[in-house]
Write a protein that holds these residues in place. Structure first.
Motif, PDB file in Angstrom:
ATOM      1  N   GLY A 461      43.566  32.197  50.818  1.00  0.00           N
ATOM      2  CA  GLY A 461      44.312  33.450  50.905  1.00  0.00           C
ATOM      3  C   GLY A 461      43.658  34.625  50.222  1.00  0.00           C
ATOM      4  N   VAL A 462      42.343  34.551  50.002  1.00  0.00           N
ATOM      5  CA  VAL A 462      41.632  35.607  49.287  1.00  0.00           C
ATOM      6  C   VAL A 462      40.564  36.218  50.196  1.00  0.00           C
ATOM      7  N   ASP A 463      40.546  37.532  50.277  1.00  0.00           N
ATOM      8  CA  ASP A 463      39.483  38.252  50.978  1.00  0.00           C
ATOM      9  C   ASP A 463      38.272  38.318  50.054  1.00  0.00           C
ATOM     10  N   HIS A 464      37.180  37.694  50.450  1.00  0.00           N
ATOM     11  CA  HIS A 464      36.017  37.593  49.553  1.00  0.00           C
ATOM     12  C   HIS A 464      35.425  38.958  49.224  1.00  0.00           C
ATOM     13  N   THR A 465      35.650  39.961  50.060  1.00  0.00           N
ATOM     14  CA  THR A 465      35.114  41.287  49.776  1.00  0.00           C
ATOM     15  C   THR A 465      35.962  42.045  48.756  1.00  0.00           C
ATOM     16  N   GLN A 466      37.157  41.528  48.460  1.00  0.00           N
ATOM     17  CA  GLN A 466      38.068  42.206  47.553  1.00  0.00           C
ATOM     18  C   GLN A 466      38.230  41.504  46.202  1.00  0.00           C
ATOM     19  N   LEU A 467      37.728  40.284  46.087  1.00  0.00           N
ATOM     20  CA  LEU A 467      37.782  39.589  44.798  1.00  0.00           C
ATOM     21  C   LEU A 467      36.589  40.083  43.977  1.00  0.00           C
ATOM     22  N   VAL A 468      36.834  41.102  43.161  1.00  0.00           N
ATOM     23  CA  VAL A 468      35.762  41.876  42.540  1.00  0.00           C
ATOM     24  C   VAL A 468      36.001  41.980  41.034  1.00  0.00           C
ATOM     25  N   PHE A 469      34.909  41.977  40.275  1.00  0.00           N
ATOM     26  CA  PHE A 469      34.988  42.209  38.835  1.00  0.00           C
ATOM     27  C   PHE A 469      33.909  43.209  38.466  1.00  0.00           C
ATOM     28  N   LYS A 470      34.306  44.270  37.771  1.00  0.00           N
ATOM     29  CA  LYS A 470      33.340  45.286  37.361  1.00  0.00           C
ATOM     30  C   LYS A 470      32.700  44.889  36.050  1.00  0.00           C
ATOM     31  N   HIS A 471      31.388  44.818  36.048  1.00  0.00           N
ATOM     32  CA  HIS A 471      30.631  44.373  34.870  1.00  0.00           C
ATOM     33  C   HIS A 471      29.351  45.190  34.782  1.00  0.00           C
ATOM     34  N   GLN A 472      29.128  45.794  33.635  1.00  0.00           N
ATOM     35  CA  GLN A 472      27.929  46.601  33.382  1.00  0.00           C
ATOM     36  C   GLN A 472      27.717  47.648  34.482  1.00  0.00           C
ATOM     37  N   GLY A 473      28.811  48.250  34.920  1.00  0.00           N
ATOM     38  CA  GLY A 473      28.731  49.348  35.875  1.00  0.00           C
ATOM     39  C   GLY A 473      28.633  48.951  37.326  1.00  0.00           C
ATOM     40  N   ARG A 474      28.639  47.656  37.596  1.00  0.00           N
ATOM     41  CA  ARG A 474      28.533  47.197  38.977  1.00  0.00           C
ATOM     42  C   ARG A 474      29.728  46.334  39.322  1.00  0.00           C
ATOM     43  N   ARG A 475      30.191  46.415  40.561  1.00  0.00           N
ATOM     44  CA  ARG A 475      31.263  45.549  41.043  1.00  0.00           C
ATOM     45  C   ARG A 475      30.651  44.259  41.602  1.00  0.00           C
ATOM     46  N   PHE A 476      30.906  43.156  40.911  1.00  0.00           N
ATOM     47  CA  PHE A 476      30.360  41.862  41.311  1.00  0.00           C
ATOM     48  C   PHE A 476      31.403  41.081  42.112  1.00  0.00           C
ATOM     49  N   ARG A 477      30.923  40.215  42.988  1.00  0.00           N
ATOM     50  CA  ARG A 477      31.786  39.276  43.678  1.00  0.00           C
ATOM     51  C   ARG A 477      31.006  37.993  43.948  1.00  0.00           C
ATOM     52  N   LEU A 478      31.706  36.927  44.269  1.00  0.00           N
ATOM     53  CA  LEU A 478      31.070  35.624  44.503  1.00  0.00           C
ATOM     54  C   LEU A 478      30.024  35.704  45.601  1.00  0.00           C
ATOM     55  N   THR A 479      30.329  36.405  46.673  1.00  0.00           N
ATOM     56  CA  THR A 479      29.433  36.474  47.827  1.00  0.00           C
ATOM     57  C   THR A 479      28.470  37.654  47.769  1.00  0.00           C
ATOM     58  N   ASP A 480      28.368  38.299  46.618  1.00  0.00           N
ATOM     59  CA  ASP A 480      27.472  39.438  46.431  1.00  0.00           C
ATOM     60  C   ASP A 480      27.811  40.517  47.469  1.00  0.00           C
TER      61      ASP A 480
END
Length: 491
Positions: A461-480
């Protein structure tokens, strides 16, 4: 411009909401944000219909040889000992181990293949128990990755990056979806004990990376103490530990109010979880509660703690108790030589238990909302590494095509997705012509590592493009910045 005081400068988004919350409505909001583990993210996952509630990932470390298990290639037997045609390999990269070979002879499988179930799935005779669940499995025969060596390849599957340091898949799910059981971790890891193998496993494979440390995997070990340092030391009773934690939490809370460091909150949370786990872990890991019929289903090894079979049985018990992500690791699939004997031993240890897990989940009504994954970090070459003899051969690493299987969790049962060429060397189209997939644009019939990760998240139930964490100025996600949901795999 006058800056705010240093304490306010360190105020995070989580702490802003926590401090600004007033009354019951604010308290409810704060509780919801903490429970869903999304308060640190600037973007929450888009809600999708979830077909799966949990994942059991049976990771086969070392790279199982698909030509000897799932991907039947009679041409390799017909051309056994002949050279791999240069046009089949093309300009593909080889490892330093086989790039030095003056001869790369094709190696036919020593095992017999036959079709099983209404789906007609081809399986090697070293997988007799898989044959019984062929119609429950979705074989993805067109997996591919860029990684050609073990550590970056395993790290890629587990974290979405070949470079260590990113959060693992289980940590992302803990962060994005939270736990379904307040008395057990959302992410639990089981490693086959005393098995070893050429390739080591590192705790960073189930780490939380730059996410809060509460999302890292918790390793359960066989024996009297499944989680290290969980039990009380001699002379400390449960009420005494409770009193000690209350005092410690008060000190931590005071420090948090001064420093506003989210890791202090995490420390408090984990102390409390450890206290609750003192009763929940012994219950979950007590296999003596299982029937003789269940042990017979998983095989005789299931009575020995720490074996792959016992871990599969424990995984089912954890799934029943609402653990979100259960990761099993089984080493020993790195067969550069001695493959016939080596792969027989591996299948003897894993075949029955893997099939039993699927059967057990199904008979208990858990398979529909549990996604089971089986596979390694890459495949093996269709040619022999080193000398080829009538009784022995080995296979080198091969990232261009290999097989994983999925079961349950809204995945189509009894299907095979994608195909390889007659040599088992390249992903091919329906006519057998090699495809040249890229991870930037989805290629039907080919599944990149990021595509598999996107599909797993989608089923939860998770959109992989929206599961995001901002770290060191960049938005990271599992699928890059990659990944596509493979809808053809899904019901």
């Amino acid at each position: 411009m006058q800056l705010p005081p240093p304490t306010l400068q360190r105020l995070t988004r989580r702490h802003f909401f926590g401090s600004a919350a007033v009354g019951l409505g604010g308290a409810a909001l704060t509780s919801l944000l903490a429970r869903q583990s999304l308060a640190d993210s600037l973007t929450a996952p888009t809600a999708l219909p979830a077909k799966a509630k949990r994942v059991i990932y049976l990771f086969q470390s070392g790279g199982p040889a698909q030509q000897d298990l799932f991907d039947y290639k009679p041409l390799l037997n017909d051309k056994n000992g002949q050279q791999l045609p240069p046009e089949v390999r093309g300009a593909q990269r080889l490892t330093g181990m086989s790039a030095q070979q003056s001869s790369i002879p094709l190696a036919g499988s020593h095992f017999k293949f036959s079709q099983h179930g209404q789906s007609g799935a081809w399986l090697s005779d070293v997988l007799p128990h898989h044959a019984a669940i062929a119609d429950d499995l979705c074989f993805v025969k067109a997996m591919w990755t860029e990684a050609i060596n073990h550590d970056p390849a395993i790290t890629f599957f587990q974290t979405g990056s070949q470079i260590a340091g990113r959060p693992s898949l289980g940590a992302w799910l803990s962060y994005g979806l939270g736990s379904m059981n307040d008395n057990l971790p959302a992410f639990i890891v089981l490693v086959t004990a005393k098995h070893g193998g050429d390739q080591p496993l590192y705790a960073r494979l189930w780490g939380s990376g730059f996410l809060d440390s509460q999302h890292q995997g918790v390793q359960f070990r066989p024996g009297a103490e499944p989680v290290l340092y969980l039990s009380n030391p001699d002379g400390v009773c449960r009420s005494g530990r409770r009193a000690m934690l209350d005092k410690l939490n008060a000190l931590n809370q005071r420090q948090f109010e001064q420093e506003l460091d989210p890791e202090i909150e995490s420390r408090i949370t984990q102390y409390e979880m450890a206290f609750r786990m003192q009763t929940s872990v012994p219950d979950a890991t007590d296999l003596s509660q299982e029937t003789d019929a269940t042990f017979e289903l998983y095989g005789p090894d299931s009575r020995t703690p720490g074996t792959f079979a016992a871990n599969c049985l424990l995984a089912r018990r954890l799934a029943e108790r609402g653990v979100r992500f259960i990761q099993l690791y089984h080493q020993g699939w790195d067969h550069h030589g001695g493959l016939p004997a080596g792969i027989r031993n591996q299948c003897k240890e894993t075949d029955q238990a893997s099939a039993a897990l699927v059967k057990d989940l199904k008979q208990r009504g858990l398979l529909d909302d549990t996604l089971v994954i089986w596979g390694g970090e890459f495949g093996r070459t269709s040619y022999s590494q080193g000398a080829l003899s009538a009784t022995d051969y080995g296979r080198d690493h091969h990232p261009r095509c290999f097989t994983v299987w999925l079961a349950g969790g809204g995945v189509k049962p009894g299907v095979s997705y994608g195909r390889t060429d007659d040599y088992g060397y390249n992903i091919a189209d329906e006519s057998g012509r090699p495809l040249n997939p890229t991870k930037d644009a989805f290629t039907p019939g080919a599944v990149h590592v990021h595509d598999l990760q996107a599909t797993i998240l989608h089923q939860l139930g998770v959109d992989h493009t929206q599961l995001v964490f901002k770290h060191q100025g960049r938005r990271f996600r599992l699928t890059d910045v990659h990944g596509h949901v493979v809808h053809d795999l899904l019901t």
